[in-house]
Scaffold this active site. Sequence first.
Site, PDB file in Angstrom:
ATOM      1  N   ASN A 123     -70.636 -30.365-127.862  1.00 38.99           N
ATOM      2  CA  ASN A 123     -70.014 -29.088-128.239  1.00 38.99           C
ATOM      3  C   ASN A 123     -71.078 -28.201-128.900  1.00 38.99           C
ATOM      4  OD1 ASN A 123     -68.614 -27.043-129.514  1.00 38.99           O
ATOM      5  ND2 ASN A 123     -67.001 -28.368-130.317  1.00 38.99           N
ATOM      6  N   HIS A 134     -64.401 -23.572-123.124  1.00 39.40           N
ATOM      7  CA  HIS A 134     -65.254 -24.074-124.207  1.00 39.40           C
ATOM      8  C   HIS A 134     -65.385 -25.588-124.049  1.00 39.40           C
ATOM      9  CE1 HIS A 134     -66.955 -25.066-127.955  1.00 39.40           C
ATOM     10  NE2 HIS A 134     -65.843 -25.493-128.513  1.00 39.40           N
ATOM     11  N   CYS A 187     -66.429 -21.258-132.258  1.00 40.99           N
ATOM     12  CA  CYS A 187     -66.544 -21.628-130.833  1.00 40.99           C
ATOM     13  C   CYS A 187     -66.018 -20.544-129.902  1.00 40.99           C
ATOM     14  CB  CYS A 187     -65.792 -22.922-130.569  1.00 40.99           C
ATOM     15  SG  CYS A 187     -66.353 -24.258-131.613  1.00 40.99           S
TER      16      CYS A 187
HETATM   17  O1  UT7 Z   1     -64.986 -26.745-130.926  1.00 37.54           O
HETATM   18  C1  UT7 Z   1     -63.949 -26.386-131.774  1.00 37.54           C
HETATM   19  C2  UT7 Z   1     -62.718 -27.064-131.427  1.00 37.54           C
HETATM   20  N1  UT7 Z   1     -62.861 -28.495-131.569  1.00 37.54           N
HETATM   21  C3  UT7 Z   1     -62.182 -29.271-130.764  1.00 37.54           C
HETATM   22  O2  UT7 Z   1     -61.534 -28.793-129.870  1.00 37.54           O
HETATM   23  C4  UT7 Z   1     -62.181 -30.752-131.037  1.00 37.54           C
HETATM   24  C5  UT7 Z   1     -60.768 -31.254-130.975  1.00 37.54           C
HETATM   25  N2  UT7 Z   1     -60.581 -32.665-131.285  1.00 37.54           N
HETATM   26  C6  UT7 Z   1     -61.119 -33.684-130.570  1.00 37.54           C
HETATM   27  O3  UT7 Z   1     -61.880 -33.469-129.647  1.00 37.54           O
HETATM   28  C7  UT7 Z   1     -60.667 -35.086-130.886  1.00 37.54           C
HETATM   29  O4  UT7 Z   1     -59.606 -35.015-131.813  1.00 37.54           O
HETATM   30  C8  UT7 Z   1     -61.785 -36.007-131.436  1.00 37.54           C
HETATM   31  C9  UT7 Z   1     -62.737 -36.370-130.312  1.00 37.54           C
HETATM   32  C10 UT7 Z   1     -62.529 -35.316-132.550  1.00 37.54           C
HETATM   33  C11 UT7 Z   1     -61.201 -37.308-131.969  1.00 37.54           C
HETATM   34  O5  UT7 Z   1     -60.437 -37.946-130.959  1.00 37.54           O
HETATM   35  P1  UT7 Z   1     -58.965 -38.492-131.301  1.00 37.54           P
HETATM   36  O6  UT7 Z   1     -58.476 -39.143-130.084  1.00 37.54           O
HETATM   37  O7  UT7 Z   1     -58.185 -37.320-131.836  1.00 37.54           O
HETATM   38  O8  UT7 Z   1     -59.246 -39.577-132.377  1.00 37.54           O
HETATM   39  P2  UT7 Z   1     -58.772 -39.664-133.900  1.00 37.54           P
HETATM   40  O9  UT7 Z   1     -59.440 -38.620-134.732  1.00 37.54           O
HETATM   41  O10 UT7 Z   1     -57.274 -39.691-133.919  1.00 37.54           O
HETATM   42  O11 UT7 Z   1     -59.311 -41.071-134.314  1.00 37.54           O
HETATM   43  C12 UT7 Z   1     -58.854 -42.249-133.708  1.00 37.54           C
HETATM   44  C13 UT7 Z   1     -59.617 -43.434-134.271  1.00 37.54           C
HETATM   45  C14 UT7 Z   1     -59.647 -43.475-135.799  1.00 37.54           C
HETATM   46  O12 UT7 Z   1     -59.520 -44.831-136.178  1.00 37.54           O
HETATM   47  P3  UT7 Z   1     -58.119 -45.403-136.714  1.00 37.54           P
HETATM   48  O13 UT7 Z   1     -57.780 -44.562-137.915  1.00 37.54           O
HETATM   49  O14 UT7 Z   1     -57.164 -45.216-135.574  1.00 37.54           O
HETATM   50  O15 UT7 Z   1     -58.432 -46.825-137.007  1.00 37.54           O
HETATM   51  C15 UT7 Z   1     -61.034 -43.001-136.142  1.00 37.54           C
HETATM   52  O16 UT7 Z   1     -61.506 -43.522-137.361  1.00 37.54           O
HETATM   53  O17 UT7 Z   1     -60.983 -43.403-133.859  1.00 37.54           O
HETATM   54  C16 UT7 Z   1     -61.841 -43.529-134.999  1.00 37.54           C
HETATM   55  N3  UT7 Z   1     -63.065 -42.793-134.753  1.00 37.54           N
HETATM   56  C17 UT7 Z   1     -64.145 -43.329-134.147  1.00 37.54           C
HETATM   57  N4  UT7 Z   1     -64.381 -44.561-133.666  1.00 37.54           N
HETATM   58  C18 UT7 Z   1     -65.581 -44.781-133.107  1.00 37.54           C
HETATM   59  C19 UT7 Z   1     -63.327 -41.487-135.031  1.00 37.54           C
HETATM   60  N5  UT7 Z   1     -64.567 -41.171-134.644  1.00 37.54           N
HETATM   61  C20 UT7 Z   1     -65.094 -42.301-134.103  1.00 37.54           C
HETATM   62  C21 UT7 Z   1     -66.329 -42.595-133.506  1.00 37.54           C
HETATM   63  N6  UT7 Z   1     -66.534 -43.838-133.023  1.00 37.54           N
HETATM   64  N7  UT7 Z   1     -67.313 -41.674-133.383  1.00 37.54           N
END
Ligand code: UT7
Length: 328
Positions: free
Chosen positions: A285, A255, A113
């Site tokens: 993204n 980004h 990225c």
């Molecule tokens: O481009 C290169 C760099 N990349 C980035 O900068 C991305 C950085 N990270 C992010 O943008 C975020 O971490 C994400 C958007 C990927 C995820 O958001 P988050 O607030 O960090 O969520 P999480 O991974 O901690 O997940 C929270 C919950 C989980 O459920 P439990 O374990 O709390 O029950 C996941 O299973 O959300 C769940 N979850 C979803 N639920 C509905 C994860 N993906 C989804 C989804 N729909 N698509």
Amino acid sequence: MGIRITGIGSYAPDRILTNQDLEKMVETSDDWITTRTGIKERRIAKDDETTSDMGTNAARKAMEMAGVAPDEIDLIVFATITADTRLPSAACHTQRKLNIRSSAACFDFQAACSGTVYGIEIVTAMMKCSRSYKKAILIGCERLSSVTDWTDRNSCVLFGDGAASFVFEKTKEPGDTLLSSIIKADGAESEILCIPGGGTQTPITPENYDKKLQFLKMEGNKVFKLAVNAMVNTSNEAIDLARLKSSDINWLIPHQANMRIINAIGTRLGISNDRVITNLSKYGNTSAASIGIALDEAVRSGKVKKGDLLLLTAFGGGMTWGSSILRW
Ligand code: UT7
């Protein structure tokens, strides 16, 4: 002598995949995707549309803006993790499609990225150090749909396909578009955002294919925490190196990965939302293409004007990151 960006262009495939479409594919919701990321829809390449097809479309628009003909280009640098083929490079495919002369130098590099931020420094430095390059093209382009596991809700809602391109020209007048640039990497954290299979370390065998090692994996939470600090730190370094203050910056073009990350960076740098350019909701993204697509739209809509001071910042797999200051 100066090295100036004289043209910019972008391209996104016509096919739109909305959050509502994704609700039918995996257990997710428009509400979750919107509140956690800011993404509403993303573009997906046609089945036969390659990375260099998209890059070529973006480069044509950048060359048209610059008023540069194909036979004037002597360098093509292509940032991508999703090249058409492992050999030859996407840059060579693009050279052929644009009918650019055979003496041009062409190569790909990957900084995930951070491709655009890395690429602007690479092209500027190459043009400064060598007499060979008078007009160059930088392309940042990804077909991330081809490395996305469409059954994994953790990642499939995040990514999209697209391309952006810049034309660089050597000018008689002094003054570069690039005022300062800081690019960094830390290979120690590489496993939190990677495509484990398909290289020499873990070739794609039937067994590895079944384990889905050909797809992009991300521990989003870990990436999120590292991304904010890294982009804020290199942004402050780039601002200092250009002998500016954050209040001098007209536009922050980060980004486009996550609205919460973008808001946190803006707040920490003291750059208010009305000076931040985002288009994440429309494209998701697009990795190496994201900053270029956002900047191209801002230039063509008249938001970014000649002479504006721009802060670009990115973070991605590797881990790689960096920031640059441009006088547009
Ligand atoms: O481009 C290169 C760099 N990349 C980035 O900068 C991305 C950085 N990270 C992010 O943008 C975020 O971490 C994400 C958007 C990927 C995820 O958001 P988050 O607030 O960090 O969520 P999480 O991974 O901690 O997940 C929270 C919950 C989980 O459920 P439990 O374990 O709390 O029950 C996941 O299973 O959300 C769940 N979850 C979803 N639920 C509905 C994860 N993906 C989804 C989804 N729909 N698509």
